[in-house]
Motif scaffolding. Structure first.
Motif, PDB file in Angstrom:
ATOM      1  N   ALA A  34       1.650  -3.287   6.219  1.00 58.55           N
ATOM      2  CA  ALA A  34       1.942  -3.683   4.802  1.00 58.55           C
ATOM      3  C   ALA A  34       2.133  -5.349   4.584  1.00 58.55           C
ATOM      4  O   ALA A  34       2.569  -5.840   5.814  1.00 58.55           O
ATOM      5  CB  ALA A  34       3.342  -3.234   4.412  1.00 58.55           C
ATOM      6  N   GLU A  35       1.143  -5.825   3.756  1.00 58.88           N
ATOM      7  CA  GLU A  35       1.033  -7.337   3.950  1.00 58.88           C
ATOM      8  C   GLU A  35       1.241  -8.056   2.580  1.00 58.88           C
ATOM      9  O   GLU A  35       1.354  -7.236   1.501  1.00 58.88           O
ATOM     10  CB  GLU A  35      -0.201  -7.660   4.215  1.00 58.88           C
ATOM     11  N   ILE A  44      -0.087  -1.961   1.044  1.00 64.24           N
ATOM     12  CA  ILE A  44       0.045  -0.896   2.357  1.00 64.24           C
ATOM     13  C   ILE A  44      -1.265  -0.287   2.833  1.00 64.24           C
ATOM     14  O   ILE A  44      -1.834   0.534   1.995  1.00 64.24           O
ATOM     15  CB  ILE A  44       1.169   0.150   2.514  1.00 64.24           C
ATOM     16  N   LYS A  45      -1.929  -0.840   3.995  1.00 60.80           N
ATOM     17  CA  LYS A  45      -3.175  -0.081   4.313  1.00 60.80           C
ATOM     18  C   LYS A  45      -2.754   0.946   5.481  1.00 60.80           C
ATOM     19  O   LYS A  45      -1.955   0.440   6.161  1.00 60.80           O
ATOM     20  CB  LYS A  45      -4.038  -1.297   4.697  1.00 60.80           C
ATOM     21  N   TYR A  46      -3.468   1.906   5.442  1.00 58.69           N
ATOM     22  CA  TYR A  46      -3.119   2.938   6.593  1.00 58.69           C
ATOM     23  C   TYR A  46      -4.311   3.725   6.933  1.00 58.69           C
ATOM     24  O   TYR A  46      -5.011   4.022   6.166  1.00 58.69           O
ATOM     25  CB  TYR A  46      -1.619   3.573   6.253  1.00 58.69           C
ATOM     26  N   VAL A  65      11.235  -2.301   0.368  1.00 58.53           N
ATOM     27  CA  VAL A  65      10.390  -1.405  -0.437  1.00 58.53           C
ATOM     28  C   VAL A  65       9.391  -0.791   0.470  1.00 58.53           C
ATOM     29  O   VAL A  65       9.043   0.343   0.079  1.00 58.53           O
ATOM     30  CB  VAL A  65       9.884  -2.085  -1.721  1.00 58.53           C
ATOM     31  N   ALA A  66       8.646  -1.719   1.248  1.00 57.63           N
ATOM     32  CA  ALA A  66       7.752  -1.292   2.102  1.00 57.63           C
ATOM     33  C   ALA A  66       7.979  -0.171   2.925  1.00 57.63           C
ATOM     34  O   ALA A  66       7.195   0.718   3.086  1.00 57.63           O
ATOM     35  CB  ALA A  66       7.065  -2.475   2.794  1.00 57.63           C
ATOM     36  N   ILE A  67       9.148  -0.402   3.667  1.00 54.00           N
ATOM     37  CA  ILE A  67       9.734   0.671   4.579  1.00 54.00           C
ATOM     38  C   ILE A  67      10.116   2.050   3.614  1.00 54.00           C
ATOM     39  O   ILE A  67       9.915   3.095   4.150  1.00 54.00           O
ATOM     40  CB  ILE A  67      10.835   0.279   5.352  1.00 54.00           C
ATOM     41  N   LYS A  68      10.535   2.036   2.347  1.00 47.84           N
ATOM     42  CA  LYS A  68      10.879   3.018   1.599  1.00 47.84           C
ATOM     43  C   LYS A  68       9.476   3.780   1.365  1.00 47.84           C
ATOM     44  O   LYS A  68       9.563   5.113   1.477  1.00 47.84           O
ATOM     45  CB  LYS A  68      11.466   2.738   0.431  1.00 47.84           C
ATOM     46  N   GLN A  69       8.498   2.941   1.231  1.00 43.77           N
ATOM     47  CA  GLN A  69       7.148   3.742   0.918  1.00 43.77           C
ATOM     48  C   GLN A  69       6.782   4.347   2.066  1.00 43.77           C
ATOM     49  O   GLN A  69       6.005   5.252   2.125  1.00 43.77           O
ATOM     50  CB  GLN A  69       6.300   2.846   0.570  1.00 43.77           C
ATOM     51  N   LEU A  70       6.871   3.635   3.309  1.00 43.29           N
ATOM     52  CA  LEU A  70       6.537   4.181   4.678  1.00 43.29           C
ATOM     53  C   LEU A  70       7.128   5.515   4.910  1.00 43.29           C
ATOM     54  O   LEU A  70       6.638   6.524   5.189  1.00 43.29           O
ATOM     55  CB  LEU A  70       6.635   3.345   5.602  1.00 43.29           C
ATOM     56  N   VAL A  71       8.589   5.531   4.712  1.00 45.37           N
ATOM     57  CA  VAL A  71       9.175   6.739   4.824  1.00 45.37           C
ATOM     58  C   VAL A  71       8.815   7.758   4.011  1.00 45.37           C
ATOM     59  O   VAL A  71       8.455   8.866   4.332  1.00 45.37           O
ATOM     60  CB  VAL A  71      10.884   6.610   4.559  1.00 45.37           C
ATOM     61  N   LYS A  72       8.607   7.671   2.496  1.00 40.12           N
ATOM     62  CA  LYS A  72       7.684   8.416   1.996  1.00 40.12           C
ATOM     63  C   LYS A  72       6.555   9.202   2.259  1.00 40.12           C
ATOM     64  O   LYS A  72       6.223  10.325   2.193  1.00 40.12           O
ATOM     65  CB  LYS A  72       7.621   8.029   0.391  1.00 40.12           C
ATOM     66  N   LEU A  73       5.740   8.134   2.885  1.00 39.62           N
ATOM     67  CA  LEU A  73       4.399   8.535   3.379  1.00 39.62           C
ATOM     68  C   LEU A  73       4.510   9.436   4.631  1.00 39.62           C
ATOM     69  O   LEU A  73       3.774  10.305   4.819  1.00 39.62           O
ATOM     70  CB  LEU A  73       3.440   7.225   3.633  1.00 39.62           C
ATOM     71  N   VAL A  74       5.428   8.883   5.383  1.00 35.94           N
ATOM     72  CA  VAL A  74       5.537   9.933   6.661  1.00 35.94           C
ATOM     73  C   VAL A  74       6.162  11.408   6.226  1.00 35.94           C
ATOM     74  O   VAL A  74       5.616  12.289   6.734  1.00 35.94           O
ATOM     75  CB  VAL A  74       6.728   9.128   7.634  1.00 35.94           C
TER      76      VAL A  74
END
Length: 398
Positions: A34-35, A44-46, A65-74
């Motif tokens: 996330a940059e 976020i690029k993954y 917010v980035a971590i919330k999006q990461l959790v959703k993605l996981v």
């Protein structure tokens, strides 16, 4: 699928690097970055199962917010149930930490106290820890410190020649950084080269936008080029590295710089960028130098000279040299810089092999000199793997 995955988080001031790693195989089930956090057009690029994707965030969105999006993605990718721990990179552990630890309130307080020594890094690391604790409240959270590997240095190596009370009362000393990288590649060098762990003399050069060298004797760090902060030592992408401390008073008293302006000058406007006046990207500078750009050529010359001089100096605490390791983005990919540096160190018995040097790029490792010992070797670093394995070990002990 067994529960053997660790989520690794590396929070920078405006970025968040992440990976989910299988500690049994080392495979990455998910990786990304996330940059431009808290700026315009954050995203976020993954990468998952070989496919690369992007998630756009709203302007101004930050780490939470980035971590919330990461959790959703996981959760969307059905990876959450396999997690056993979250491992956090923490840049500065001061003298509080000599190894990775389970995060609790006391650990968080100690990281906060050390933030004065790493104001750009530790607060961001704490943001990641806090957000991850809320998002993964049932998982153990482990802190892995950049400075921990260098806590084996003796006082004669880590103290500055300033009033001793500044060390005893305020912790002003040399700490060193890139510890997880230096540890990983030196451990790999022992395996690849068949070096005895109890009788080895290795120098590791981690070269990226930030650069440092470590002298590693019998598997332990005995000296390193970075100091109280990541500004000391080598020429870097935008950092000056070693300078005359008198420059500070000259800039303030003669040129009317403020303290914050000096800090910005030395950390963000110097190094390869400052000399070349082109870029902090080594690739761009190498291309410009190849086309005859005089300041790009000068920037490379200064970078390589200072690096070679530091490596040669570290033969002193080692009492000899078995292997010189190149790692990091520049160290792993720039055959030009490696060749220049090794040629300057020919008096140590190092002789570059042009074909091997060209082959050891873009993720390929290997010896790049014509002899085995002493040798120069390229080893791609894997700091995420160190963080993952440390986190898994501590989590399984709970």
């Amino acid at each position: 699928m067994s529960s053997s995955h660790v989520l690794v988080l590396n929070c920078g001031s405006s970025s968040l690097k992440f990976a989910i790693i299988d500690i049994n195989s080392g495979a990455e089930a998910l990786s990304g970055l996330a940059e431009r956090l808290a700026e315009q057009a954050p995203l976020i690029k993954y990468k998952h199962n070989g496919s690369k994707q992007c998630i756009d965030l709203n302007a101004g969105d930050a780490h939470q917010v980035a971590i919330k999006q990461l959790v959703k993605l996981v959760k969307q990718l059905d990876l959450a149930q396999n997690l056993i721990a979250v491992g956090h990179r923490v840049v500065h552990g001061g003298e509080h930490f000599t190894k990775s630890v389970l995060i609790n309130d006391n650990v968080i307080d100690a990281i906060k106290q050390t933030s004065v020594l790493a104001p750009l890094h530790n607060p961001a690391n704490l943001l990641g820890i806090t957000a991850a604790q809320h998002a993964f409240e049932n998982l153990p959270q482990i802190a892995v410190f950049d400075t921990a590997f260098h806590q084996t240095m003796d006082k004669h190596a880590f103290l500055y020649a300033i009033p001793y009370a500044l060390y005893t009362e305020h912790g002003i000393r040399r700490y060193g950084f890139h510890g997880t990288s230096h540890y990983y590649v030196s451990t790999q060098a022992h395996k690849i080269l068949g070096l005895s762990h109890d009788q080895s003399r290795v120098i590791s050069a981690h070269l990226g936008n930030g650069c440092s060298v470590a002298a590693i004797k019998n598997g332990k760090s005995v000296d390193t080029s970075m100091g109280l902060t990541p500004l000391e030592g080598l020429v870097m992408g935008t950092r000056s590295g070693d300078i005359d401390p008198g420059l500070f008073s000259f800039l303030v008293n003669q040129l009317n710089y403020t303290a914050s302006a000096v800090d910005e000058l030395l950390n963000k406007k110097s190094g390869l960028l400052g000399i070349s006046e082109l870029s902090n990207d080594c690739r761009a500078i190498e291309e410009a130098a190849a086309q005859g750009h005089p300041q790009a050529t000068l920037a490379l010359d200064i970078f390589c000279y200072r690096l070679a001089k530091q490596i040669a100096a570290f033969v002193v605490p080692l009492g000899g040299l078995d292997a010189l390791i190149f790692t990091g983005g520049i160290g792993e990919n720039s055959d030009v810089i490696r060749s220049k540096v090794v040629n300057m160190l020919a008096f140590l018995g190092l002789n570059i092999d042009t074909d091997k040097n060209l082959a050891a790029r873009f993720g390929n490792q290997g010896v790049i000199t014509s002899q085995i010992q002493p040798c120069a070797i390229v080893i791609p670093t894997n700091e995420e793997w160190v963080i993952a394995t440390d986190a898994a070990t501590i989590a399984q002990e709970q």
